[in-house]
Design a protein around this motif. Sequence first.
Motif, short mmCIF file in Angstrom:
data_model
loop_
_atom_site.label_atom_id
_atom_site.label_comp_id
_atom_site.label_asym_id
_atom_site.label_seq_id
_atom_site.Cartn_x
_atom_site.Cartn_y
_atom_site.Cartn_z
N TYR A 125 -4.32 6.64 -2.64
CA TYR A 125 -4.22 5.34 -3.27
C TYR A 125 -5.54 4.60 -3.15
N LYS B 248 0.82 -1.22 0.00
CA LYS B 248 0.00 0.00 0.00
C LYS B 248 0.85 1.26 0.00
N VAL C 163 -3.93 5.63 3.75
CA VAL C 163 -4.03 5.30 2.32
C VAL C 163 -4.98 6.27 1.61
#
Length: 171
Positions: A165, A83, A160
């Motif tokens: 993302y 990630k 994240v």
Amino acid sequence: MRQFLLFVLCCVPMFLKAQNTTPSKPAYLQYPIIPAFPLTLPDGHTITKNDLRKNEKTMIFVFSVDCDHCKQLTEDMLKNMEKFKKTQILMITPFKVEQMKEYYDHYNIKKYPNIIMASEPTRQIMYFYDLHYFPGLYLYDKKQQFIKGFEGTVKLDSLVHYLGYTPIKWK
């Protein structure tokens, strides 16, 4: 005379407030760029923000070597490193290099090329981020401009999300 005394008593709070010169925002919000403090790497070399990779998102992770929340977040982050593969992670501790090295070795940080672990024992980093609780996580875009900060426990999903993302299933 009574009216004058009443007037003075009413004005005292305003005068006291005018004397307050503390900034209303912490330094990282007044200067929303990655700070340039000298940082000591596990091998003893010193770096600054100028040594970081350019055109890459940066996550500054201020941690304590004896904080259970920091240890848990480190473990979760390492389990889900895919990630963060497009993010350089700068892990900074206000503890001495020797203590940081134990943490570095325990989590085998040298295995992760996008993580830089450093010590900043003058504690300037703590004052810059006005950090009261560990961990402190501060996200910066590719131009090293501040995006979002977190103090204390934070979920990886939040990191994240702010890094932009697409979330995938966590391990």
